[in-house]
Write an enzyme that holds these catalytic residues in place. Structure first.
Site, mmCIF file in Angstrom:
data_model
loop_
_atom_site.group_PDB
_atom_site.id
_atom_site.type_symbol
_atom_site.label_atom_id
_atom_site.label_comp_id
_atom_site.label_asym_id
_atom_site.label_seq_id
_atom_site.Cartn_x
_atom_site.Cartn_y
_atom_site.Cartn_z
ATOM 1 N N LYS A 206 0.888 -1.168 0.000
ATOM 2 C CA LYS A 206 0.000 0.000 0.000
ATOM 3 C C LYS A 206 0.916 1.205 0.000
ATOM 4 O O LYS A 206 1.573 1.491 0.999
ATOM 5 C CB LYS A 206 -0.881 -0.033 1.250
ATOM 6 C CG LYS A 206 -1.746 1.210 1.460
ATOM 7 C CD LYS A 206 -2.699 1.027 2.653
ATOM 8 C CE LYS A 206 -3.550 2.268 2.887
ATOM 9 N NZ LYS A 206 -4.516 2.085 4.000
ATOM 10 N N GLU B 248 -3.443 6.925 1.828
ATOM 11 C CA GLU B 248 -3.781 7.186 3.234
ATOM 12 C C GLU B 248 -2.517 7.352 4.085
ATOM 13 O O GLU B 248 -2.324 6.663 5.087
ATOM 14 C CB GLU B 248 -4.694 6.086 3.771
ATOM 15 C CG GLU B 248 -6.020 6.030 3.011
ATOM 16 C CD GLU B 248 -7.021 5.012 3.547
ATOM 17 O OE1 GLU B 248 -6.590 4.007 4.135
ATOM 18 O OE2 GLU B 248 -8.233 5.231 3.355
ATOM 19 N N ASP C 82 -14.908 2.362 -1.489
ATOM 20 C CA ASP C 82 -14.302 1.577 -0.415
ATOM 21 C C ASP C 82 -15.284 0.584 0.197
ATOM 22 O O ASP C 82 -15.722 0.789 1.322
ATOM 23 C CB ASP C 82 -13.788 2.538 0.668
ATOM 24 C CG ASP C 82 -12.842 1.854 1.643
ATOM 25 O OD1 ASP C 82 -12.469 0.705 1.385
ATOM 26 O OD2 ASP C 82 -12.485 2.482 2.652
ATOM 27 N N GLU D 207 -16.707 -4.323 7.358
ATOM 28 C CA GLU D 207 -16.489 -2.961 7.848
ATOM 29 C C GLU D 207 -17.715 -2.080 7.649
ATOM 30 O O GLU D 207 -18.149 -1.382 8.563
ATOM 31 C CB GLU D 207 -15.272 -2.359 7.126
ATOM 32 C CG GLU D 207 -15.002 -0.927 7.521
ATOM 33 C CD GLU D 207 -13.748 -0.348 6.879
ATOM 34 O OE1 GLU D 207 -13.065 -1.070 6.124
ATOM 35 O OE2 GLU D 207 -13.455 0.829 7.142
#
Ligand code: GCU
Length: 678
Positions: free
Chosen positions: A281, A285, A364, A392
């Protein structure tokens, strides 16, 4: 705890007799730990399903089963499969055949892992009450990479974990409970998984050292995974070279950085010869990445790929790259566009041991999003799709939400790439573009809870993901039926109720939470529970723009962000058009007044009210349906699900009332049916 390896005892009857006839003797002549694991699984399964001790015999004279590889020298395996069959079995596939004349059911494969898959296939047939008198089939996995991504941290926490803490780590130490790791590997391999990344994509300080200081610990886990045909992967920190203070930069074009990764790769493969590779990643973020040095993602991924290439390792580079510091006042930037805008221009520039990992949707893992337009847009790049088994945004394993129907829908979506029919499943299995590497990955939903997944019914998502990755042609119903039989046994009344609950659950969850593709009406950070404006004035690029007149994001070409044009052919046209856009995605693509009339004939506002009233009622209905199972399934299983369903029913009302009240107050439009809105 045993989940789909519970092997519930079968009732006496004709089928029981048939199974008992074949399963009393087992013949395995090869050594090898994977084959021994297969044999153990068989013995355990038969003991539990049939109350039968399978006697091991070199060559059963009477009825029996035989397992082995085609080259392992077992006379029955060699005798029973024709060359043509042997040639059609791929590296991980298997052939299974009942021979009445030889009184043998044989499972043969090219590899020991293939035998393991085949043995479990036979156990599954028995557990689900299928006839095994005339078996004759070859089964190969459709996708070569079938991967689980853990988001476990070394301190024992699990990012987006809803099943307790990690069973891999606690307190910055690797677990010593290798039995649990073994049971986990058994569960994963029997579901068809062959790759697991064991640490969070957000790689913190100590996890950065998994590829150096902690390699011996990592290797111990890899040793267990190997027995079950699973390759271990690690998430790495792109700034690793700097972190250990050895190199002053992480610039992928710097010779020192390249050397550093090469020497790490040499160490890793010395410890773990079949190490799978890195998951990365980067520039996402707040994670480090090549952008810092003015380099692009191909520069970054290829540098790592060169380090792993001599050993057959691969780099899985995530496409979840977007600006997470957006100003909510900025109406031009559209997060949904980001993955495509970043990666499409790089198509063809990645080494052939790089795979891009693309989230299923452009945002997402919302309850409902369109399929990422990157699928179909990358013609010369290996790619895998990323799903999220962890719930989530779909109830956090407190609500039941069987996700296989959602994944199926995504896999079937026709991207229209190459000017013809091009469903996502044909892109991720590599067949559309002839990719060397391809497959499916998903974020795991397991933790150290006794039942692995917190909500017992969430086990169906874990099992279902593996099965779907193995064979995307299986239907959501078939997968549910398999899981139910393996977990609860073959009582058809019980199976009917549980199957209905599972199959309705995504639609129910969607109806009391997130209408018409809007998304993000949740509490910030932990993401549980309703909060319509929770993300409205944030920097995350996740807005619905609701005011007193209307709601939705204008992503059209003429007046909006132009996102709809990232799709191909009639998809682009359909999404762009207010008239043709499918109802369930309307607010994802268009900003409309509350009085806009849907294809269903209802206005948007009435749809919101109706679905929320119905959704909460149907959530209550799930509890009632489950109540009917009392006494028919084990008490322990019954009560743990009952408890969660009670919580869900109560919480669905909270969703209903907050969402309805919010939109009633904003719009001032009353419910046509006059129900209570606060
Ligand atoms: C989501 C999730 C994060 C995660 C991220 C990712 O945003 O909330 O916890 O790190 O996805 O996929 O990298």
């Amino acid at each position: 705890y045993n989940a789909w390896l519970s092997y519930p005892k079968l009732q006496q009857g004709p089928l029981y007799k048939q199974y008992a006839k074949w399963c009393g003797a087992v013949s395995v002549t090869e050594g090898g730990e994977t084959l021994q694991a297969a044999l153990q699984e068989w013995t355990r399964g038969i003991a539990s399903l049939l109350d039968l001790e399978a006697v091991s015999k070199p060559q059963p004279e009477e009825f029996g089963v035989a397992f082995g590889t085609f080259t392992g020298g077992h006379p029955l395996i060699q005798g029973l499969f024709e060359d043509k069959t042997v040639q059609s079995v791929g590296a991980e596939g298997f052939a299974i055949r009942t021979s009445q004349s030889r009184k043998c059911i044989a499972v043969g494969a090219s590899s020991q892992a293939g035998v393991l898959y085949g043995v479990f296939h036979l156990l599954r047939l028995i557990a689900s009450g299928k006839d095994i008198e005339n078996l004759d089939e070859v089964v190969n996995p459709v996708n070569s990479l079938r991967m689980i991504n853990h988001w476990d941290n070394f301190d024992g926490s699990v990012e987006r974990g809803y099943s307790g803490r990690s069973f891999l780590y606690e307190n910055n130490q690797f677990t010593k409970d290798m039995d649990r790791i073994t049971d986990y590997a058994r569960l994963m391999s029997t579901a068809g998984i062959n790759a697991i990344a064991i640490n969070n994509v957000n790689v913190h300080a100590l996890e950065t050292l998994f590829i150096s200081t902690y390699l011996p610990d990592v290797a111990r886990i890899a040793d267990i995974f190997r027995i079950y045909g699973i390759r271990l992967f690690l998430c790495v920190n792109f700034a690793g070279p700097m972190h250990e203070g050895e190199v002053g930069t992480a610039d992928p074009l710097d010779a020192g950085v390249q050397e550093w990764w090469k020497s790490r790769a040499a160490d890793i493969y010395a410890a773990i010869p079949d190490f799978g590779g890195f998951v990365v990643k980067a520039d996402s973020e707040n994670r480090p990445g090549p952008f810092t040095y003015g380099r692009n993602h191909a520069d970054g991924a290829n540098m790592l790929a060169e380090a792993l290439e001599p050993y057959g390792g691969i780099v899985i580079w995530r496409c979840f790259v977007y600006n997470c510091k957006q100003d909510w006042r900025d109406r031009k930037t559209d997060r949904a566009r980001a993955a495509y805008d970043h990666f499409r221009p790089l198509d063809g520039q990645f080494h052939d041991n790089v795979i891009l990992q693309i989230k299923n949707g452009p945002m997402d893992f919302q309850v409902r999003e369109p399929v990422s337009p990157l699928f179909g847009a990358l013609e010369r790049t290996n790619q895998v799709i990323e799903f999220q088994i962890a719930q989530e945004y779909t109830g956090q394993q407190r609500h039941v939400c069987y996700l296989v129907p959602q994944w199926k829908e995504i896999m079937e979506f026709d991207t229209q790439a190459k000017g013809g029919t091009a469903p996502v499943k044909r892109i991720v299995d590599g067949s559309l573009w002839g990719n060397r590497l391809s497959g499916i990955a998903a974020v795991s939903n397991v933790g150290n809870d006794r039942n692995w997944t917190g909500h017992l019914l969430s086990q169906a998502n874990l099992y279902g993901f593996g099965r779907l990755a193995w064979n995307p042609e299986l239907s959501a119903e078939e997968i549910a039926a398999e899981w139910i039989a393996l977990t609860f046994g073959t009582d058809t009344a019980v199976a009917g109720v549980i199957s209905r609950i599972l199959l309705d659950s995504w639609e129910i969850y969607e109806s009391y939470t997130s209408p018409l593709g809007v998304g993000w009406m949740i509490n910030p950070e932990h993401h549980y529970g309703p909060n319509v404006d929770g993300y409205e004035y944030s920097m995350w690029g996740t807005y619905h723009y609701a005011d007193h007149q209307g709601i939705g994001v204008d992503r059209t070409v003429a007046t909006g962000t132009g996102y709809s044009a990232q799709y191909m052919g009639s998809n682009a046209v359909r999404y762009d058009s207010l008239e043709d856009c499918p109802d369930e995605l309307l607010l994802f693509f268009h900003h409309v007044p509350y009085t806009h009339v849907l294809h269903s004939g209802k206005t948007v506002i009435q749809h919101i009210y109706d679905t929320h009233f119905e959704g909460a009622e149907r959530a209550e209905g799930l509890l009632d349906a489950w109540g009917g199972l009392k006494g028919s399934i084990a008490d322990g299983l019954y009560t743990q699900v009952e408890e969660r369903l009670k919580g869900q029913a109560a919480h669905a009302k909270e969703w209903r009332d907050q969402i309805n009240t919010y939109f009633y107050r904003k719009s001032g439009i009353a419910d046509a049916l006059g129900r209570t809105i606060y």
